[in-house]
Design a protein around this motif. Structure first.
Motif, PDB file in Angstrom:
ATOM      1  N   HIS A  63     108.862  66.266  96.347  1.00 34.93           N
ATOM      2  CA  HIS A  63     109.933  65.323  96.020  1.00 34.93           C
ATOM      3  C   HIS A  63     110.554  65.798  94.712  1.00 34.93           C
ATOM      4  O   HIS A  63     109.845  66.114  93.762  1.00 34.93           O
ATOM      5  CB  HIS A  63     109.347  63.914  95.885  1.00 34.93           C
ATOM      6  N   HIS A  74     113.629  65.700  91.624  1.00 30.00           N
ATOM      7  CA  HIS A  74     114.786  65.316  90.812  1.00 30.00           C
ATOM      8  C   HIS A  74     115.135  66.573  90.016  1.00 30.00           C
ATOM      9  O   HIS A  74     114.344  66.992  89.173  1.00 30.00           O
ATOM     10  CB  HIS A  74     114.441  64.228  89.779  1.00 30.00           C
ATOM     11  N   SER A 116     115.654  63.136  95.524  1.00 30.74           N
ATOM     12  CA  SER A 116     115.818  61.761  95.047  1.00 30.74           C
ATOM     13  C   SER A 116     117.277  61.338  95.170  1.00 30.74           C
ATOM     14  O   SER A 116     118.185  62.097  94.827  1.00 30.74           O
ATOM     15  CB  SER A 116     115.394  61.674  93.590  1.00 30.74           C
ATOM     16  N   ARG A 158     101.038  60.509  97.856  1.00 31.71           N
ATOM     17  CA  ARG A 158     101.947  61.253  96.979  1.00 31.71           C
ATOM     18  C   ARG A 158     101.329  61.333  95.594  1.00 31.71           C
ATOM     19  O   ARG A 158     100.881  60.331  95.041  1.00 31.71           O
ATOM     20  CB  ARG A 158     103.309  60.561  96.905  1.00 31.71           C
ATOM     21  N   GLU A 208     105.764  63.527  88.295  1.00 31.02           N
ATOM     22  CA  GLU A 208     106.745  62.436  88.179  1.00 31.02           C
ATOM     23  C   GLU A 208     106.028  61.122  87.880  1.00 31.02           C
ATOM     24  O   GLU A 208     106.526  60.299  87.121  1.00 31.02           O
ATOM     25  CB  GLU A 208     107.543  62.290  89.479  1.00 31.02           C
TER      26      GLU A 208
HETATM   27 ZN   LIG Z   1     111.587  60.360  92.474  1.00 32.59          ZN
END
Ligand SMILES: [Zn+2]
Length: 474
Positions: A235, A237, A271, A423, A427
């Motif tokens: 995932h 960003h 994201s 997950r 982050e």
């Molecule tokens: Zn995120």
């Protein structure tokens, strides 16, 4: 005066009649429909002379003209596609919204094919000869649609428990072959756990942990290490060189592409929150531009702040805006661009928001949820609340979970224990469970793999994860 129908000036009015009617499905048709409805068994008839098995069943063998109406045989709920067409127009008489696939399917044990809906696969991926299986309808329709549709057959090799059943021999309950197959398949899929690594987020900075990636190359390296450790998805960003979260299309695409180049197999989940203070347009246009396999979809407007856990002192106060309109528009944009939404659930109200919008019908199954714990503004991790969320999910849903800081590992352990996915990543948390700074997201992936294995589950490969979550590989 008699009417002369041959007269050229006879005025004809064209029209249509709606004509509801009932009819007897016949002796053969009745048995076929009721057995399908009540026993979820697909029955054909076999000619005793030529051994041909007819499905749908019929009264007479077309070759021998033998009366075969009571010579029932059960055929398998699985078979292969003999031919197919893609329906690309909508019509109220069609069983489904276009586009969808109508296929001629020859079931194992039958010699003639039936026509049915093929779903759970993109039309462009359907192939003649592919193996498919029946998905039965959960509520009776008294028609052939008691088989809701056919779907690609899941791989059979499976992970059947090596452990032998204990207890007295010969006293096992009678289970039909289909039930056994279904159980084994469920068991095999539920053994697989999808591990996601959230590599950076928008707030973790290098002064907290040097392993957090900023550049596309750093993202690629981190993703590769996580993949090697057992992650199926990352995932992302994207960041500027100075670490600031960015909505710049090119930078995000460069980051996405660098990951895919270093690690073509892995699933990239982008994201749609990006970072603080971005507009709705900035948040969704980059998703439409990059078209990752998956992207986050947030479900409620909420406080999303940084608060000292010990003292309650507010460091950063921020309102994370996710209106119903955004939920709808982002969701539609993702579905229309083949990007599978990962629905972020921060509390039960958020899930209810999604359930409301989902009534519009544009979200495609299977649905994928992520329960997020420990955001200041969301909920803290509580096992009983976890079960409330899990039990409130609609049918055909997958769920994963993540937790901020020390909630990370308790939350993912719970998820793994009750059949969900996991997950991890910098982050959400910069440490591993022993309190040390994680060497990278990959070290948390290693911990997640150990937890999964100790709970009898094994990490899914990216392709297995795609199959579970209904993604299309790019
Ligand atoms: Zn995120």
């Amino acid at each position: 005066m008699a009417l002369d129908y041959d007269r050229k000036d006879c005025f004809i009015v064209e029209g249509k009649l709606a004509l509801p009617y009932s009819y007897f499905a016949g002796r053969v048709g009745s048995t076929f429909i009721t057995t399908l409805r009540d026993k979820k068994k697909i029955m054909g008839v076999k000619c005793p002379v030529c051994n041909k098995v007819y499905l749908p069943p019929r009264q007479t063998c077309e070759r021998d003209l033998t009366d075969i109406r009571d010579n029932w045989v059960e055929v398998q709920p699985s078979g292969e596609v003999v031919n197919f067409t893609v329906v690309r127009y909508d019509d109220k008489h069609l069983p489904k919204k276009a586009p969808f696939v109508m296929a001629l399917i020859k079931l194992d044990g039958a010699d003639t094919p039936i026509v049915h809906i093929l779903d759970g696969i993109a039309p462009e991926e359907v192939k003649i000869g592919m193996k498919v299986e029946a998905v039965f309808s959960s509520s009776p329709t008294n028609t052939i649609l008691d088989i809701s549709h056919f779907a690609p057959k899941k791989p059979e090799k499976a992970f059947v428990s090596e452990r032998k059943p204990s207890g007295a021999k010969g006293e096992e309950p009678v289970i039909s072959e289909e039930e056994k197959l279904l159980k084994e398949r469920r068991k095999a899929m539920s053994k697989k756990v999808i591990i996601t690594a959230a590599l950076a987020g928008a707030a973790t900075m290098k002064n907290q942990t040097p392993s957090v990636p900023y550049t596309p190359q750093e993202f690629a390296e981190e993703a590769y290490k996580c993949y090697k450790a057992g992650a199926a998805m990352v995932h992302v960003h994207a960041r500027e060189d100075n670490g600031m979260p960015t909505h710049d299309h090119k930078r995000i695409k460069d980051t996405h592409d660098a990951i895919k180049e270093k690690c073509p197999d892995i699933i990239v989940n982008l994201s749609s929150a990006v970072g603080m203070g971005k507009t709705a347009e900035q948040r969704i246009s980059q998703i439409v531009y990059v078209k990752p396999e998956m992207a986050s979809l947030n479900t409620n407007t909420m406080n999303f702040s940084i608060i000292d856990r010990k003292t309650g002192k507010i460091f950063i106060d921020f309102v994370f805006e996710n209106t119903f309109t955004m939920l709808q528009d982002f969701g539609k944009a993702m579905e229309e661009n083949g990007v599978k939404p990962e629905v972020e659930v921060y509390d039960l109200g958020g899930l209810d928001n999604w359930l409301l919008i989902s009534k519009q019908g544009f979200f495609t199954k299977p649905y994928n949820f992520n329960f997020v714990w420990g955001v200041a503004g969301g909920m803290s991790f509580r096992p009983d609340m976890f079960m409330v969320l899990k039990n409130a999910l609609p049918e055909d849903s997958n769920f994963t979970t993540c937790g901020v800081g020390i909630e990370q590992f308790p939350a993912i352990t719970m998820s793994c224990l009750v059949g969900g996915h996991m997950r991890v990543g910098l982050e959400d948390n910069i440490r591993v469970p022993n309190g040390e700074l994680a060497k990278g997201s990959y070290e948390q992936v290693e911990w997640a793999v150990r937890i999964a294995e100790s709970l009898g589950r094994e990490p899914a490969t990216p392709d297995e994860a795609r199959e579970i979550m209904g993604l299309r590989k790019r």
